[in-house]
Write an enzyme that holds these catalytic residues in place. Structure first.
Site, PDB file in Angstrom:
ATOM      1  N   LYS A 151      40.066   7.891  70.162  1.00 28.38           N
ATOM      2  CA  LYS A 151      39.003   7.889  69.144  1.00 28.38           C
ATOM      3  C   LYS A 151      38.667   9.309  68.697  1.00 28.38           C
ATOM      4  CE  LYS A 151      37.301   3.254  69.741  1.00 28.38           C
ATOM      5  NZ  LYS A 151      36.348   2.326  70.336  1.00 28.38           N
ATOM      6  N   ARG A 191      40.330  -0.146  77.661  1.00 32.37           N
ATOM      7  CA  ARG A 191      41.087  -0.626  76.487  1.00 32.37           C
ATOM      8  C   ARG A 191      41.832   0.570  75.918  1.00 32.37           C
ATOM      9  NH1 ARG A 191      40.367  -0.907  71.020  1.00 32.37           N
ATOM     10  NH2 ARG A 191      41.042  -2.823  69.996  1.00 32.37           N
TER      11      ARG A 191
HETATM   12  N1  HH2 Z   1      37.303  -0.437  69.663  1.00 36.16           N
HETATM   13  C1  HH2 Z   1      38.006  -0.841  68.584  1.00 36.16           C
HETATM   14  C2  HH2 Z   1      38.272  -2.196  68.383  1.00 36.16           C
HETATM   15  N2  HH2 Z   1      37.842  -3.124  69.279  1.00 36.16           N
HETATM   16  N3  HH2 Z   1      36.700  -3.676  71.267  1.00 36.16           N
HETATM   17  C3  HH2 Z   1      35.976  -3.286  72.324  1.00 36.16           C
HETATM   18  N4  HH2 Z   1      35.527  -4.203  73.201  1.00 36.16           N
HETATM   19  N5  HH2 Z   1      35.689  -1.974  72.557  1.00 36.16           N
HETATM   20  C4  HH2 Z   1      36.095  -0.990  71.708  1.00 36.16           C
HETATM   21  O1  HH2 Z   1      35.780   0.198  71.959  1.00 36.16           O
HETATM   22  C5  HH2 Z   1      36.855  -1.365  70.553  1.00 36.16           C
HETATM   23  C6  HH2 Z   1      37.138  -2.743  70.360  1.00 36.16           C
HETATM   24  C7  HH2 Z   1      38.486   0.171  67.606  1.00 36.16           C
HETATM   25  O2  HH2 Z   1      39.720   0.697  67.972  1.00 36.16           O
HETATM   26  P1  HH2 Z   1      41.161   0.164  67.502  1.00 36.16           P
HETATM   27  O3  HH2 Z   1      41.319  -1.299  67.697  1.00 36.16           O
HETATM   28  O4  HH2 Z   1      42.157   0.986  68.225  1.00 36.16           O
HETATM   29  O5  HH2 Z   1      41.240   0.502  65.963  1.00 36.16           O
HETATM   30  P2  HH2 Z   1      40.849  -0.317  64.653  1.00 36.16           P
HETATM   31  O6  HH2 Z   1      39.452  -0.812  64.773  1.00 36.16           O
HETATM   32  O7  HH2 Z   1      41.009   0.683  63.549  1.00 36.16           O
HETATM   33  O8  HH2 Z   1      41.807  -1.462  64.516  1.00 36.16           O
END
Ligand code: HH2
Length: 346
Positions: free
Chosen positions: A288, A323
């Protein structure tokens, strides 16, 4: 919940064992670590920071709750370390892996690669929730993820990362076992009922509001860790009232969701506060933006080393699930952390 006990003075490995044996500390979370101090908080005010073993009588229940082992998330356990949840975004626009797994075959191959690298479970999403991301209709989201879930659920426990009740229902029917909702089941009025009826484990994450396009403007807190803890306690109460038992719930402070760099660091450092909720704590900090800011890595792909530092810090503070994008590297970091006393039973 106006009263909070924040465990402080955390100890690990031999130091933790010795401190508990010498009555200088109490075991944290069933002995994954120990805590020597407690901060007593009433209505947002710190009443004092005291030795954990000298807590006044009327605070001892809350202190004892911190010593008890948090139940395993979704019945999954990894000896002495947090579970590693591999991130799989079937989207064109996710901040790190956007566009790489839009083709279902590529997504399934990436999922298998993470499982071969040792992932304990996979988190599959079809809508980016990065700051400013455009919403995706549930139909489009389902078309992206259902074929991928159907395939990967044969190989591993899968959670579905969605804000939409229709997508939750369809994903569970396709083999997903867990619901992960960044809005803590607040975005879609049907989502609490879907999870209650399915009887599945759920991740409740904190974010201010429910719209990733606007959350940045809502990054306004007094004591961010306390406010996030209170919000999650409230969401647990709503879920319990609807028939979702606490034992099925994991909580997540929502790193990067309507939080400044300082908020993210406070939440990570004070993660043990959330252990008082009696639920496993999930941390999603991987790659992040704040990691890029602090490690000087503009591109998400270059943020792996910084992400490992945060993963170990979160593990040391009681995270039950991490995660992550970089499964193999995270597991190696956790293995080394464990070998030098992290996560060793007290
Ligand atoms: N962060 C993201 C998405 N889902 N779920 C939980 N429980 N906790 C988190 O910190 C979290 C999440 C955002 O990251 P990412 O899926 O890598 O990217 P994007 O939202 O751009 O798809």
């Amino acid at each position: 919940m106006a009263r909070w006990v924040e465990p402080m003075g955390l100890l690990h490995g031999r130091g933790a064992f010795a401190a508990v044996a010498a009555d200088a500390a109490l075991p944290l979370n069933g002995g994954a670590a120990a805590f020597s101090l407690v901060r007593l908080i009433d209505d947002g005010r710190t009443l004092g920071i005291l030795p954990a073993i000298d807590t006044p009588e009327d605070w001892q229940d809350a202190v004892l709750a911190l010593t008890r082992r948090v139940p395993p998330f979704a019945g999954l356990e990894a000896a002495g370390r947090p579970l590693v949840m591999g991130i799989l975004n079937v989207t064109p626009d996710s901040f790190s892996d956007g566009g790489r797994h839009l083709d279902p075959l590529a997504a399934v191959a990436a999922g298998h690669a993470m499982l071969e690298a040792g992932a304990d479970l996979l988190d599959i999403g079809g809508e980016s929730t990065r700051p400013g991301a455009e919403p995706v209709p549930a139909e489009e989201e389902m078309a992206r993820i259902l074929p991928v879930i159907r395939e990967l659920a044969k190989a591993a426990p899968v959670s579905v990362d969605t804000r939409h009740a229709a997508t939750m229902r369809a994903a569970l029917a396709a083999g997903a076992e867990i619901v992960n909702d960044v809005t803590g089941l607040r975005h879609d009025p049907d989502s609490v009922a879907v999870v209650a009826e399915a009887g599945c484990p759920v991740v409740l994450m904190h974010m201010p509001g429910t719209d990733p396009r606007r959350m940045g403007a809502l990054a306004d807190y007094g004591d961010v860790s306390l406010e996030v803890a209170a919000h999650l306690a409230e969401r647990i109460a709503v879920c319990e009232a609807a028939g979702i038992p606490r034992g099925k719930i994991a909580v997540d402070p929502g790193i990067g969701f309507g939080k400044t760099l300082e908020h993210n660091l406070d939440l990570l450092d004070r993660l043990p506060l959330l252990l008082g909720l009696g639920c496993p704590v999930l941390v999603g900090a991987s790659r992040k933006r704040f990691i890029g800011t602090l490690s000087g890595a503009d591109s998400p792909a270059d943020r792996m080393p910084g992400s490992l530092g945060v993963a170990v810090a979160a593990a040391a503070r009681g995270a039950a699930v991490l995660r992550v994008h970089d499964v193999r590297e995270t597991l190696a970091a956790l293995r080394l952390w464990g070998a030098v006393g992290g996560g060793a039973g007290v």
